[in-house]
Design a protein around this motif. Structure first.
Motif, PDB file in Angstrom:
ATOM      1  N   ARG A  27       0.824  -1.206   0.000  1.00 18.04           N
ATOM      2  CA  ARG A  27       0.000   0.000   0.000  1.00 18.04           C
ATOM      3  C   ARG A  27       0.861   1.260   0.000  1.00 18.04           C
ATOM      4  O   ARG A  27       0.587   2.217  -0.719  1.00 18.04           O
ATOM      5  N   SER A  28       1.946   1.265   0.782  1.00 18.71           N
ATOM      6  CA  SER A  28       2.789   2.464   0.853  1.00 18.71           C
ATOM      7  C   SER A  28       3.603   2.668  -0.423  1.00 18.71           C
ATOM      8  O   SER A  28       3.890   3.797  -0.797  1.00 18.71           O
ATOM      9  N   LEU A  29       3.969   1.601  -1.113  1.00 14.79           N
ATOM     10  CA  LEU A  29       4.777   1.741  -2.329  1.00 14.79           C
ATOM     11  C   LEU A  29       3.963   1.997  -3.587  1.00 14.79           C
ATOM     12  O   LEU A  29       4.433   2.656  -4.502  1.00 14.79           O
ATOM     13  N   THR A  30       2.753   1.464  -3.644  1.00 13.95           N
ATOM     14  CA  THR A  30       1.980   1.552  -4.884  1.00 13.95           C
ATOM     15  C   THR A  30       0.723   2.405  -4.774  1.00 13.95           C
ATOM     16  O   THR A  30       0.179   2.813  -5.795  1.00 13.95           O
ATOM     17  N   GLY A  31       0.237   2.621  -3.573  1.00 18.59           N
ATOM     18  CA  GLY A  31      -1.012   3.365  -3.406  1.00 18.59           C
ATOM     19  C   GLY A  31      -2.248   2.502  -3.563  1.00 18.59           C
ATOM     20  O   GLY A  31      -3.367   3.001  -3.541  1.00 18.59           O
ATOM     21  N   ILE A  32      -2.069   1.203  -3.719  1.00 16.46           N
ATOM     22  CA  ILE A  32      -3.212   0.292  -3.835  1.00 16.46           C
ATOM     23  C   ILE A  32      -3.879   0.180  -2.477  1.00 16.46           C
ATOM     24  O   ILE A  32      -3.219   0.003  -1.452  1.00 16.46           O
ATOM     25  N   THR A  33      -5.201   0.261  -2.445  1.00 15.94           N
ATOM     26  CA  THR A  33      -5.919   0.148  -1.178  1.00 15.94           C
ATOM     27  C   THR A  33      -5.899  -1.296  -0.690  1.00 15.94           C
ATOM     28  O   THR A  33      -5.743  -2.244  -1.461  1.00 15.94           O
ATOM     29  N   SER A  34      -6.074  -1.470   0.605  1.00 16.73           N
ATOM     30  CA  SER A  34      -5.983  -2.788   1.229  1.00 16.73           C
ATOM     31  C   SER A  34      -6.972  -3.790   0.650  1.00 16.73           C
ATOM     32  O   SER A  34      -6.680  -4.977   0.578  1.00 16.73           O
ATOM     33  N   ASP A  35      -8.147  -3.319   0.258  1.00 18.07           N
ATOM     34  CA  ASP A  35      -9.146  -4.246  -0.278  1.00 18.07           C
ATOM     35  C   ASP A  35      -8.814  -4.729  -1.682  1.00 18.07           C
ATOM     36  O   ASP A  35      -9.473  -5.636  -2.195  1.00 18.07           O
ATOM     37  N   HIS A  36      -7.782  -4.189  -2.309  1.00 19.74           N
ATOM     38  CA  HIS A  36      -7.345  -4.643  -3.628  1.00 19.74           C
ATOM     39  C   HIS A  36      -6.004  -5.385  -3.572  1.00 19.74           C
ATOM     40  O   HIS A  36      -5.329  -5.544  -4.577  1.00 19.74           O
ATOM     41  N   ILE A  37      -5.622  -5.818  -2.364  1.00 21.98           N
ATOM     42  CA  ILE A  37      -4.407  -6.606  -2.166  1.00 21.98           C
ATOM     43  C   ILE A  37      -4.819  -7.971  -1.629  1.00 21.98           C
ATOM     44  O   ILE A  37      -5.466  -8.070  -0.587  1.00 21.98           O
ATOM     45  N   LYS A  38      -4.464  -9.016  -2.349  1.00 21.37           N
ATOM     46  CA  LYS A  38      -4.805 -10.389  -1.956  1.00 21.37           C
ATOM     47  C   LYS A  38      -3.513 -11.129  -1.626  1.00 21.37           C
ATOM     48  O   LYS A  38      -2.588 -11.177  -2.437  1.00 21.37           O
ATOM     49  N   ILE A  39      -3.448 -11.712  -0.437  1.00 21.16           N
ATOM     50  CA  ILE A  39      -2.280 -12.469   0.017  1.00 21.16           C
ATOM     51  C   ILE A  39      -2.717 -13.896   0.257  1.00 21.16           C
ATOM     52  O   ILE A  39      -3.643 -14.144   1.040  1.00 21.16           O
ATOM     53  N   SER A  40      -2.038 -14.841  -0.390  1.00 20.97           N
ATOM     54  CA  SER A  40      -2.360 -16.253  -0.249  1.00 20.97           C
ATOM     55  C   SER A  40      -1.104 -17.052   0.046  1.00 20.97           C
ATOM     56  O   SER A  40       0.000 -16.650  -0.303  1.00 20.97           O
ATOM     57  N   LYS A  41      -1.324 -18.233   0.661  1.00 21.51           N
ATOM     58  CA  LYS A  41      -0.215 -19.119   0.990  1.00 21.51           C
ATOM     59  C   LYS A  41       0.263 -19.814  -0.281  1.00 21.51           C
ATOM     60  O   LYS A  41      -0.517 -20.310  -1.077  1.00 21.51           O
ATOM     61  N   MET A  42       1.597 -19.847  -0.436  1.00 24.41           N
ATOM     62  CA  MET A  42       2.205 -20.518  -1.580  1.00 24.41           C
ATOM     63  C   MET A  42       2.249 -22.011  -1.284  1.00 24.41           C
ATOM     64  O   MET A  42       2.577 -22.430  -0.186  1.00 24.41           O
ATOM     65  N   LYS A  43       1.902 -22.821  -2.280  1.00 28.39           N
ATOM     66  CA  LYS A  43       1.949 -24.273  -2.066  1.00 28.39           C
ATOM     67  C   LYS A  43       3.378 -24.764  -2.094  1.00 28.39           C
ATOM     68  O   LYS A  43       4.240 -24.178  -2.757  1.00 28.39           O
ATOM     69  N   GLN A  44       3.611 -25.855  -1.402  1.00 28.90           N
ATOM     70  CA  GLN A  44       4.953 -26.413  -1.300  1.00 28.90           C
ATOM     71  C   GLN A  44       5.321 -27.034  -2.587  1.00 28.90           C
ATOM     72  O   GLN A  44       6.167 -27.192  -3.203  1.00 28.90           O
TER      73      GLN A  44
END
Length: 178
Positions: free
Chosen positions: A161-178
């Motif tokens: 958010r601080s680097l790109t200005g993208i709002t939190s609701d447009h950032i998706k974080i998911s677990k990477m599969k092994q």
């Protein structure tokens, strides 16, 4: 016997009265004429420090730089980043404009002409850039090993958010599969 030259009295009095003004003007002249690498030097220093300039780089280069940054954060682990652009950076050019008005009692005409301002350097002509708008990012997807930790997700969200200005609701974080 040799005659010594002396400054006329009226010039000496004027100099004594305005010596600080003259000093400031001379300093301004020296600073204006001082050779500087200005933008190019700062740009080269930023490129050397980070590898790329945030505003000028292609989105895939930004993704790679952001991934390297996030991998260094505690608890993130392996990471991949995808950024989407709403609008890329745009250059706004300088134009000379002129308006010509013709008219009498019965009719009125107005003609406006715009001409692109160009500068010639080293035999090449290029348009004069007035301003450059930064790219506008739409969203981000982050895959990482540490996505199951809410503290890590918050840190990643805040960094993006601080680097790109993208709002939190447009950032998706998911677990990477092994």
């Amino acid at each position: 016997m040799e005659k010594k030259w002396t400054m006329p009295e009226y010039i000496r009095k004027a100099f004594d009265r305005y010596k600080y003004v003259l000093l400031v003007c001379c300093m301004g002249l020296v600073l204006a004429l001082w050779p500087s690498g200005g933008d190019e030097t700062a740009k080269q220093a930023a490129e050397e420090e980070s590898g790329i300039l945030w505003e000028d780089a292609a989105p895939d280069a930004l993704e790679a730089q952001l991934a390297r940054l996030l991998e260094k954060m505690e608890g993130v682990g392996r990471v991949e980043v995808l950024l989407t652009l709403r609008q890329g950076s745009q250059q706004n050019y300088v134009y000379n404009s002129s308006t010509r008005e013709d008219g009498g009692e019965a009719q009125f005409g107005r003609e406006e002409q715009k001409e692109l301002v160009v500068i010639s350097r080293g035999g090449e002509e290029s348009p004069v850039v007035q301003s450059v708008s930064s790219p506008e990012y739409q969203g981000a997807v982050v895959l990482c090993d540490g996505a199951d930790d809410p503290r890590v997700c918050l840190e990643i969200t805040q960094a993006i958010r601080s680097l790109t200005g993208i709002t939190s609701d447009h950032i998706k974080i998911s677990k990477m599969k092994q």
